[in-house]
Design an enzyme around this catalytic site. Structure first.
Site, PDB file in Angstrom:
ATOM      1  N   TYR A  14      -6.615  -9.873  -3.407  1.00  0.00           N
ATOM      2  CA  TYR A  14      -7.895  -9.491  -2.815  1.00  0.00           C
ATOM      3  C   TYR A  14      -8.518  -8.360  -3.615  1.00  0.00           C
ATOM      4  O   TYR A  14      -7.879  -7.767  -4.483  1.00  0.00           O
ATOM      5  CB  TYR A  14      -7.685  -9.047  -1.359  1.00  0.00           C
ATOM      6  CG  TYR A  14      -6.921  -7.758  -1.241  1.00  0.00           C
ATOM      7  CD1 TYR A  14      -5.519  -7.758  -1.194  1.00  0.00           C
ATOM      8  CD2 TYR A  14      -7.570  -6.526  -1.212  1.00  0.00           C
ATOM      9  CE1 TYR A  14      -4.808  -6.569  -1.117  1.00  0.00           C
ATOM     10  CE2 TYR A  14      -6.863  -5.334  -1.130  1.00  0.00           C
ATOM     11  CZ  TYR A  14      -5.489  -5.369  -1.080  1.00  0.00           C
ATOM     12  OH  TYR A  14      -4.775  -4.197  -1.006  1.00  0.00           O
TER      13      TYR A  14
ATOM     14  N   THR B 286      -8.659  -1.415   1.452  1.00  0.00           N
ATOM     15  CA  THR B 286      -8.293  -2.789   1.843  1.00  0.00           C
ATOM     16  C   THR B 286      -8.901  -3.176   3.163  1.00  0.00           C
ATOM     17  O   THR B 286      -9.221  -4.341   3.399  1.00  0.00           O
ATOM     18  CB  THR B 286      -6.761  -2.906   1.913  1.00  0.00           C
ATOM     19  OG1 THR B 286      -6.254  -2.656   0.611  1.00  0.00           O
ATOM     20  CG2 THR B 286      -6.308  -4.272   2.366  1.00  0.00           C
TER      21      THR B 286
ATOM     22  N   THR C  22      -5.355   2.861   1.571  1.00  0.00           N
ATOM     23  CA  THR C  22      -4.090   3.517   1.934  1.00  0.00           C
ATOM     24  C   THR C  22      -3.422   4.193   0.744  1.00  0.00           C
ATOM     25  O   THR C  22      -2.587   5.071   0.927  1.00  0.00           O
ATOM     26  CB  THR C  22      -3.103   2.482   2.519  1.00  0.00           C
ATOM     27  OG1 THR C  22      -2.853   1.469   1.527  1.00  0.00           O
ATOM     28  CG2 THR C  22      -3.658   1.863   3.783  1.00  0.00           C
ATOM     29  N   ASP C  23      -3.795   3.798  -0.492  1.00  0.00           N
ATOM     30  CA  ASP C  23      -3.095   4.349  -1.662  1.00  0.00           C
ATOM     31  C   ASP C  23      -3.161   5.871  -1.721  1.00  0.00           C
ATOM     32  O   ASP C  23      -2.175   6.523  -2.053  1.00  0.00           O
ATOM     33  CB  ASP C  23      -3.686   3.781  -2.961  1.00  0.00           C
ATOM     34  CG  ASP C  23      -3.278   2.333  -3.187  1.00  0.00           C
ATOM     35  OD1 ASP C  23      -3.759   1.729  -4.166  1.00  0.00           O
ATOM     36  OD2 ASP C  23      -2.500   1.811  -2.361  1.00  0.00           O
TER      37      ASP C  23
ATOM     38  N   GLU D 193      17.463  26.264  -8.325  1.00  0.00           N
ATOM     39  CA  GLU D 193      18.094  26.249  -9.663  1.00  0.00           C
ATOM     40  C   GLU D 193      17.172  26.883 -10.706  1.00  0.00           C
ATOM     41  O   GLU D 193      17.566  27.128 -11.833  1.00  0.00           O
ATOM     42  CB  GLU D 193      18.398  24.804 -10.074  1.00  0.00           C
ATOM     43  CG  GLU D 193      19.465  24.138  -9.202  1.00  0.00           C
ATOM     44  CD  GLU D 193      19.692  22.698  -9.626  1.00  0.00           C
ATOM     45  OE1 GLU D 193      19.280  21.804  -8.860  1.00  0.00           O
ATOM     46  OE2 GLU D 193      20.233  22.478 -10.724  1.00  0.00           O
TER      47      GLU D 193
ATOM     48  N   LYS E 299       2.824   7.449   2.344  1.00  0.00           N
ATOM     49  CA  LYS E 299       2.855   5.991   2.164  1.00  0.00           C
ATOM     50  C   LYS E 299       4.192   5.668   1.505  1.00  0.00           C
ATOM     51  O   LYS E 299       4.464   6.120   0.387  1.00  0.00           O
ATOM     52  CB  LYS E 299       1.687   5.518   1.300  1.00  0.00           C
ATOM     53  CG  LYS E 299       1.654   3.991   1.164  1.00  0.00           C
ATOM     54  CD  LYS E 299       0.419   3.459   0.453  1.00  0.00           C
ATOM     55  CE  LYS E 299       0.443   1.935   0.394  1.00  0.00           C
ATOM     56  NZ  LYS E 299      -0.768   1.356  -0.255  1.00  0.00           N
TER      57      LYS E 299
END
Ligand code: DGL
Length: 349
Positions: free
Chosen positions: A46, A33, A112-113, A306, A185
Site C-alpha cells: 500500500y 497508513t 506509526t513509524d 562504564e 513501536k
C-alpha cells in the site's frame, strides 16, 4: 442511586438532542497508513498518506455521538518523512486550537513509524492539560479489518474522557492508551506493535470509555519549560548507531557538518566502539553535545556506568531511547549548552 440514574438519563437525553453541547474535538491529519490505500483489500502492499481527513471522519460516523468532531489536513505523508518543520507547525497549531479557539481536545492521525517521536515532541511543547491523542493504524484504510477506524474512534473517546485530562500526550492504538515518554513501536507489521516499555500502558479504551491504570511521573505539557512559540528552526541533532567494529565515519560526518548534538544508539548501557569514542570526545571538546543512549529496546542508559560521563561531559539518556533522546536534546539546546543542565533536563523529562 435512583436520583443519579435519573440525572444520567436526563444528561444523555440533553446531549443526544444537542441541548448540552458535546466536547469540541479537532482532528489534525498528517498521513500515515491510517490514510493509506492498498492495491486491493487483501493486499499488504500500500501507499501511506493517500486519503484525506474528511474521508477518515466520514468512515467513522459513530464518533459524532461522542463529540462535535471536525478536521484539518496539516500534511499527508508517510511518517518516515516526518520532520522538525512539521513538528513545529503541529505543536503551534495544537496550542492555537486548545488555547485560542476553544477546542476541548485534539486528535492527531499519524503514521506509526515515527509516532512515538512526534508524541514525545508534543509532550514537551503543548501548553495545555487538555487531551492530545495520536492515532494511526497498521493496516491501510482499504484493507479487510482495517484497524484505523477503531483506533480513530477510540482516540476521540479518549479525548472526551475527563480521566485523560492532565496525562500529557498519549497514543491510542489497538484499544490501548500509551504515554508519550514510554511508548515504543516494537514490531514492523503487528497491529499490537505499540508497547509501554517496562512501565507498561497508561490505560485502555473499552466500550468507548477510557480506563486509566497509571499516570506518567515525568514533567510534560504545562509543566514543560520548553516554549516553541518563537522557534522557527530546531538545532541539528543526529543519531549514530553502535555495533561491533563500528566505523567512526558517521559521527565524524556530523562533526564536520557542525551539528549541535549527536546521540549514540550505543551497545548495551550506551557504550561506544573505541574509534567512535575517540571522535565523540573530540566532538564534545568542540561544543557538540554527546548523549549516550542504547540500541537495546528497553532499560535505562545510566550515568557514569562504564563511561565516565563526568570526565567527558557526556549526557546519559536515562529512560529515553535514541530517537526520543534526540527530541529532548534538540529542545534542551534551545535553552542551554551546559552539559550538567542538559543532564538535569534528561532527569526531569
Ligand atoms: N509509512 C509508515 C508510516 O507512515 C507506515 C506505517 C504506519 O503508518 O502504520 O509511518
Amino acid at each position: 442511586m435512583k436520583n443519579l440514574r435519573g440525572i444520567l438519563v436526563l444528561l444523555a437525553l440533553l446531549v443526544s438532542v444537542n441541548i448540552v453541547a458535546k466536547p469540541k474535538i479537532r482532528i489534525i491529519a498528517t498521513g500515515g497508513t491510517i490514510a493509506g490505500v492498498s492495491q486491493s483489500s487483501t493486499s499488504s502492499s500500500y501507499s501511506a498518506g493517500q486519503v484525506g481527513i474528511q474521508t477518515l471522519i466520514d468512515a467513522v460516523p459513530q464518533m459524532l455521538y461522542l463529540a462535535d468532531v471536525s478536521g484539518e489536513q496539516l500534511v499527508n505523508i508517510g511518517s518516515q518523512d516526518m520532520n522538525n518543520e512539521v513538528w513545529l507547525k503541529l505543536a503551534k497549531r495544537i496550542n492555537q486550537l486548545l488555547n485560542e479557539e476553544g477546542y476541548d481536545g485534539v486528535v492527531v492521525t499519524h503514521g506509526t513509524d515515527t509516532m512515538e517521536e512526534t508524541a514525545y515532541f508534543l509532550n514537551l511543547t503543548v501548553k495545555s492539560d487538555k487531551p492530545v491523542i495520536l492515532a494511526g493504524s497498521m493496516r491501510p484504510s482499504t484493507a479487510i479489518s482495517a484497524d484505523g477506524p477503531a483506533n480513530l474512534y477510540n482516540a476521540v473517546a479518549a479525548a472526551v474522557s475527563p480521566a485523560v485530562r492532565g496525562l500529557g500526550v498519549l497514543c491510542c492504538m489497538n484499544n490501548q492508551l500509551l504515554d508519550a515518554k514510554t511508548v515504543i513501536k516494537t514490531h514492523t507489521i503487528d497491529c499490537d506493535t505499540f508497547e509501554g516499555g517496562p512501565s507498561g500502558i497508561i490505560g485502555y479504551i473499552y466500550n468507548g470509555e477510557a480506563h486509566i491504570l497509571q499516570t506518567p511521573n515525568n514533567a510534560h505539557t504545562l509543566k514543560s519549560e520548553f516554549d516553541i512559540t518563537n522557534v522557527e528552526k530546531l538545532p541539528n541533532v543526529g543519531i549514530v548507531y553502535g555495533y561491533a567494529n563500528a566505523s567512526p565515519l558517521p559521527m565524524q560526518a556530523f562533526v564536520d557538518a557542525k551539528f549541535d548534538g549527536i546521540v549514540l544508539a550505543g551497545v548495551g548501557d550506551g557504550n561506544f566502539y573505541k574509534d567512535v569514542f575517540d571522535v565523540a570526545v573530540k566532538a564534545q571538546q568542540k561544543g557538540i553535545q554527546i548523549v549516550r543512549s542504547s540500541r537495546c529496546p528497553t532499560g535505562p542508559t545510566c550515568l557514569n556506568s562504564e563511561v565516565d560521563d563526568a570526565k567527558y561531559h557526556f549526557v546519559a539518556s536515562l529512560e529515553l531511547n535514541p530517537q526520543k533522546a534526540r527530541v529532548l536534546l534538540m529542545l534542551a539546546l534551545t535553552k542551554t549548552h551546559d552539559w550538567n543542565q542538559i543532564q538535569e533536563l534528561f532527569k526531569k523529562y
